[in-house]
Design a protein around this motif. Structure first.
Motif, PDB file in Angstrom:
ATOM      1  N   MET A  78       0.860  -1.175   0.000  1.00  0.00           N
ATOM      2  CA  MET A  78       0.000   0.000   0.000  1.00  0.00           C
ATOM      3  C   MET A  78       0.896   1.224   0.000  1.00  0.00           C
ATOM      4  SD  MET A  78      -3.093   1.215   2.538  1.00  0.00           S
ATOM      5  CE  MET A  78      -2.134   1.115   4.033  1.00  0.00           C
ATOM      6  N   VAL A  79       0.662   2.138  -0.942  1.00  0.00           N
ATOM      7  CA  VAL A  79       1.445   3.364  -1.043  1.00  0.00           C
ATOM      8  C   VAL A  79       0.497   4.542  -0.897  1.00  0.00           C
ATOM      9  CG1 VAL A  79       2.884   4.808  -2.518  1.00  0.00           C
ATOM     10  CG2 VAL A  79       3.231   2.332  -2.475  1.00  0.00           C
ATOM     11  N   ALA A  80       0.797   5.415   0.065  1.00  0.00           N
ATOM     12  CA  ALA A  80       0.005   6.616   0.303  1.00  0.00           C
ATOM     13  C   ALA A  80       0.859   7.841   0.028  1.00  0.00           C
ATOM     14  CB  ALA A  80      -0.498   6.641   1.743  1.00  0.00           C
ATOM     15  N   LEU A  81       0.366   8.712  -0.832  1.00  0.00           N
ATOM     16  CA  LEU A  81       0.996  10.003  -1.097  1.00  0.00           C
ATOM     17  C   LEU A  81      -0.016  11.064  -0.693  1.00  0.00           C
ATOM     18  CD1 LEU A  81       2.509   9.240  -4.627  1.00  0.00           C
ATOM     19  CD2 LEU A  81       3.631   9.043  -2.394  1.00  0.00           C
ATOM     20  N   GLY A  82       0.030  11.445   0.584  1.00  0.00           N
ATOM     21  CA  GLY A  82      -1.004  12.327   1.090  1.00  0.00           C
ATOM     22  C   GLY A  82      -2.351  11.643   0.982  1.00  0.00           C
ATOM     23  N   GLY A  83      -3.275  12.278   0.270  1.00  0.00           N
ATOM     24  CA  GLY A  83      -4.619  11.740   0.141  1.00  0.00           C
ATOM     25  C   GLY A  83      -4.814  10.729  -0.950  1.00  0.00           C
ATOM     26  N   ASP A  84      -3.751  10.357  -1.651  1.00  0.00           N
ATOM     27  CA  ASP A  84      -3.839   9.387  -2.743  1.00  0.00           C
ATOM     28  C   ASP A  84      -3.230   8.070  -2.286  1.00  0.00           C
ATOM     29  OD1 ASP A  84      -5.010  11.137  -4.651  1.00  0.00           O
ATOM     30  OD2 ASP A  84      -3.055  12.072  -4.948  1.00  0.00           O
ATOM     31  N   ILE A  85      -4.041   7.013  -2.241  1.00  0.00           N
ATOM     32  CA  ILE A  85      -3.605   5.735  -1.705  1.00  0.00           C
ATOM     33  C   ILE A  85      -3.921   4.624  -2.700  1.00  0.00           C
ATOM     34  CG2 ILE A  85      -3.876   4.078   0.179  1.00  0.00           C
ATOM     35  CD1 ILE A  85      -4.724   6.388   1.968  1.00  0.00           C
ATOM     36  N   ALA A  86      -2.902   3.857  -3.055  1.00  0.00           N
ATOM     37  CA  ALA A  86      -3.056   2.737  -3.993  1.00  0.00           C
ATOM     38  C   ALA A  86      -2.528   1.465  -3.354  1.00  0.00           C
ATOM     39  CB  ALA A  86      -2.304   3.025  -5.296  1.00  0.00           C
ATOM     40  N   THR A  87      -3.090   0.323  -3.757  1.00  0.00           N
ATOM     41  CA  THR A  87      -2.612  -0.965  -3.265  1.00  0.00           C
ATOM     42  C   THR A  87      -2.356  -1.895  -4.446  1.00  0.00           C
ATOM     43  OG1 THR A  87      -4.778  -2.046  -3.069  1.00  0.00           O
ATOM     44  CG2 THR A  87      -4.062  -0.669  -1.223  1.00  0.00           C
ATOM     45  N   ALA A  88      -1.497  -2.870  -4.235  1.00  0.00           N
ATOM     46  CA  ALA A  88      -1.196  -3.861  -5.267  1.00  0.00           C
ATOM     47  C   ALA A  88      -0.734  -5.141  -4.585  1.00  0.00           C
ATOM     48  CB  ALA A  88      -0.128  -3.355  -6.228  1.00  0.00           C
ATOM     49  N   GLY A  89      -0.949  -6.270  -5.275  1.00  0.00           N
ATOM     50  CA  GLY A  89      -0.532  -7.551  -4.724  1.00  0.00           C
ATOM     51  C   GLY A  89      -1.459  -8.018  -3.620  1.00  0.00           C
ATOM     52  N   PRO A  90      -1.090  -9.092  -2.941  1.00  0.00           N
ATOM     53  CA  PRO A  90      -1.939  -9.630  -1.869  1.00  0.00           C
ATOM     54  C   PRO A  90      -2.001  -8.669  -0.688  1.00  0.00           C
ATOM     55  CG  PRO A  90       0.196 -10.722  -1.877  1.00  0.00           C
ATOM     56  CD  PRO A  90       0.164  -9.872  -3.111  1.00  0.00           C
ATOM     57  N   GLY A  91      -3.153  -8.597  -0.057  1.00  0.00           N
ATOM     58  CA  GLY A  91      -3.306  -7.739   1.106  1.00  0.00           C
ATOM     59  C   GLY A  91      -3.233  -8.507   2.402  1.00  0.00           C
ATOM     60  N   PRO A  92      -3.182  -7.806   3.507  1.00  0.00           N
ATOM     61  CA  PRO A  92      -3.214  -8.475   4.813  1.00  0.00           C
ATOM     62  C   PRO A  92      -4.601  -9.045   5.074  1.00  0.00           C
ATOM     63  CG  PRO A  92      -3.331  -6.095   5.072  1.00  0.00           C
ATOM     64  CD  PRO A  92      -3.102  -6.345   3.613  1.00  0.00           C
ATOM     65  N   ASP A  93      -4.717  -9.910   6.062  1.00  0.00           N
ATOM     66  CA  ASP A  93      -6.014 -10.482   6.418  1.00  0.00           C
ATOM     67  C   ASP A  93      -7.000  -9.357   6.727  1.00  0.00           C
ATOM     68  OD1 ASP A  93      -4.969 -12.985   6.133  1.00  0.00           O
ATOM     69  OD2 ASP A  93      -4.621 -13.308   8.283  1.00  0.00           O
ATOM     70  N   GLY A  94      -8.154  -9.388   6.077  1.00  0.00           N
ATOM     71  CA  GLY A  94      -9.164  -8.367   6.322  1.00  0.00           C
ATOM     72  C   GLY A  94      -9.009  -7.131   5.477  1.00  0.00           C
ATOM     73  N   GLY A  95      -7.966  -7.059   4.646  1.00  0.00           N
ATOM     74  CA  GLY A  95      -7.767  -5.901   3.791  1.00  0.00           C
ATOM     75  C   GLY A  95      -6.876  -4.843   4.428  1.00  0.00           C
ATOM     76  N   TRP A  96      -6.590  -3.811   3.655  1.00  0.00           N
ATOM     77  CA  TRP A  96      -5.736  -2.710   4.109  1.00  0.00           C
ATOM     78  C   TRP A  96      -6.558  -1.737   4.942  1.00  0.00           C
ATOM     79  CZ3 TRP A  96      -0.680  -3.261   3.392  1.00  0.00           C
ATOM     80  CH2 TRP A  96      -0.232  -4.050   2.333  1.00  0.00           C
ATOM     81  N   ARG A  97      -6.074  -1.382   6.115  1.00  0.00           N
ATOM     82  CA  ARG A  97      -6.801  -0.476   7.006  1.00  0.00           C
ATOM     83  C   ARG A  97      -6.394   0.970   6.734  1.00  0.00           C
ATOM     84  NH1 ARG A  97      -5.538  -2.160  12.848  1.00  0.00           N
ATOM     85  NH2 ARG A  97      -3.439  -2.257  11.949  1.00  0.00           N
ATOM     86  N   VAL A  98      -7.388   1.810   6.507  1.00  0.00           N
ATOM     87  CA  VAL A  98      -7.139   3.220   6.229  1.00  0.00           C
ATOM     88  C   VAL A  98      -8.078   4.064   7.081  1.00  0.00           C
ATOM     89  CG1 VAL A  98      -7.218   5.041   4.478  1.00  0.00           C
ATOM     90  CG2 VAL A  98      -6.420   2.754   3.859  1.00  0.00           C
ATOM     91  N   LEU A  99      -7.537   5.085   7.724  1.00  0.00           N
ATOM     92  CA  LEU A  99      -8.345   6.041   8.464  1.00  0.00           C
ATOM     93  C   LEU A  99      -8.541   7.270   7.597  1.00  0.00           C
ATOM     94  CD1 LEU A  99      -9.752   6.868  11.107  1.00  0.00           C
ATOM     95  CD2 LEU A  99      -7.575   7.908  11.812  1.00  0.00           C
ATOM     96  N   VAL A 100      -9.769   7.549   7.202  1.00  0.00           N
ATOM     97  CA  VAL A 100     -10.072   8.693   6.353  1.00  0.00           C
ATOM     98  C   VAL A 100     -10.354   9.901   7.244  1.00  0.00           C
ATOM     99  CG1 VAL A 100     -11.613   9.613   4.589  1.00  0.00           C
ATOM    100  CG2 VAL A 100     -11.000   7.185   4.569  1.00  0.00           C
ATOM    101  N   GLN A 101      -9.476  10.880   7.196  1.00  0.00           N
ATOM    102  CA  GLN A 101      -9.631  12.103   7.984  1.00  0.00           C
ATOM    103  C   GLN A 101      -8.737  13.171   7.376  1.00  0.00           C
ATOM    104  OE1 GLN A 101      -8.083  12.115  12.053  1.00  0.00           O
ATOM    105  NE2 GLN A 101      -9.857  13.314  12.726  1.00  0.00           N
ATOM    106  N   ASP A 102      -9.264  14.361   7.173  1.00  0.00           N
ATOM    107  CA  ASP A 102      -8.465  15.405   6.537  1.00  0.00           C
ATOM    108  C   ASP A 102      -7.568  16.101   7.542  1.00  0.00           C
ATOM    109  OD1 ASP A 102      -7.653  16.945   4.292  1.00  0.00           O
ATOM    110  OD2 ASP A 102      -8.924  18.588   4.969  1.00  0.00           O
ATOM    111  N   LYS A 103      -8.147  16.640   8.604  1.00  0.00           N
ATOM    112  CA  LYS A 103      -7.390  17.346   9.619  1.00  0.00           C
ATOM    113  C   LYS A 103      -7.829  16.871  11.002  1.00  0.00           C
ATOM    114  CE  LYS A 103      -6.506  21.693   7.141  1.00  0.00           C
ATOM    115  NZ  LYS A 103      -5.055  21.688   7.384  1.00  0.00           N
ATOM    116  N   PRO A 104      -6.962  16.994  12.011  1.00  0.00           N
ATOM    117  CA  PRO A 104      -7.373  16.627  13.363  1.00  0.00           C
ATOM    118  C   PRO A 104      -8.646  17.383  13.750  1.00  0.00           C
ATOM    119  CG  PRO A 104      -5.006  17.013  13.285  1.00  0.00           C
ATOM    120  CD  PRO A 104      -5.553  17.446  11.954  1.00  0.00           C
ATOM    121  N   GLY A 105      -9.590  16.666  14.329  1.00  0.00           N
ATOM    122  CA  GLY A 105     -10.859  17.277  14.692  1.00  0.00           C
ATOM    123  C   GLY A 105     -11.937  17.111  13.650  1.00  0.00           C
TER     124      GLY A 105
END
Length: 298
Positions: A175-202
């Motif tokens: 999984m490669v994240a460049l700021g707000g752009d996130i791509a995945t390739a190949g096999p993932g971990p059990d349950g998929g890739w975990r991502v927290l969607v949030q722009d700014k604290p709060g």
């Protein structure tokens, strides 16, 4: 920007600052972390040299307007992606906004303008028609007076390329994240890739799981701001799109597709729902209310 939930950084994760944001690579085999980071750094350096409008030595800066110029396969891929995004959104995502961005003061790497308390005097440039840009058989033709800016799509393309190359070269899931752009390739971990969607604290946050091979992107009118301006322009006016949405997040089969839709949704404002029909999307208003479309989980 969305935050990868595997924080604090563990043995399977590497991160560093790049392009005014954070690059992060996560792999399914911790032993491959250093090699994966090297692959991503190499890829990002190549993309930067190909298309940065802030580097005098970039290939894009060497393109002579008004004539057809042979370009590298990488730059051709990046320009083709930008033109495809323009075509698919009816011009809402337009690579010919470079002069407009410069007129608004976004004329250098974002880290260099972040400290501006007052925006410079605004010079308005409506974007020329993107269809005037020609890319054929490896030759690029840019009309006189047009300054290309590939920022709306190049980072997403880079995320897709980086994830694919890490997986192909090292035989791991990535999984490669460049700021707000996130791509995945190949096999993932059990349950998929975990991502927290949030722009700014709060801001409202939401943890999601991405299936292997999928991507997610967020566009924001609250990040990459200077003075009272933000970086997502309406090509029809040459000015920042009205802040109907604080952020738009989309999940798709590629980061390029996800980012194309999030950027266009910001530009379309109240008309975004028709664009995103059937697409898993999360939109946040300036008042921090959350709108979910296309089956985005509650």
């Amino acid at each position: 920007m969305p935050l990868v939930e595997t924080l604090p950084v563990g043995a399977d994760t590497a991160q560093w600052s790049v392009w005014g944001t954070v690059a992060r690579v996560v792999v399914t085999d911790p032993a491959a972390t250093d090699d994966a980071a090297a692959v991503v750094r190499e890829e990002l350096a190549a993309v930067d040299l190909a298309c940065s409008r802030f580097r005098a030595d970039s290939e894009l800066r060497q393109v002579t307007p008004g004539r057809a110029v042979e370009v590298s396969p990488l730059l051709a891929e990046l320009v083709a992606a930008a033109l495809r995004a323009a075509r698919e959104t009816g011009g809402d995502v337009d690579p010919t906004v470079g002069a407009a961005l410069c007129g608004l003061g976004y004329d250098r790497d974002f880290a260099a303008i972040t400290g501006r308390r007052v925006a410079p005097a605004v010079r308005v440039f409506a974007a020329p028609d993107w269809r005037a840009v020609r890319l054929r058989d490896g030759y690029l033709s840019v009309p006189l007076g047009v300054l290309l800016d590939l920022g709306a799509t190049a980072k997403a393309v880079a995320a897709d390329r980086c994830a694919a190359r890490v997986s192909e070269r090292l035989g791991v899931g990535a999984m490669v994240a460049l700021g707000g752009d996130i791509a995945t390739a190949g096999p993932g971990p059990d349950g998929g890739w975990r991502v927290l969607v949030q722009d700014k604290p709060g801001d409202p946050s939401h943890a999601v799981r991405l299936p292997p091979g999928s991507a997610i992107a967020t566009s924001s009118t609250a990040s990459r701001t200077w003075g009272h301006l933000h970086h997502i322009l309406d090509p029809r006016t040459g000015l920042p799109a009205p802040r109907v949405w604080r952020t738009v997040t989309v999940a798709a089969g590629s980061c390029l597709r996800a980012n194309t839709l999030t950027t266009a949704a910001i530009v379309r404002g109240r008309r975004a729902s028709s664009l995103l029909r059937g697409v898993p999307s999360r939109l946040v208003t300036p008042e921090l209310d959350v709108v979910r479309l296309g089956g985005w989980p509650s």
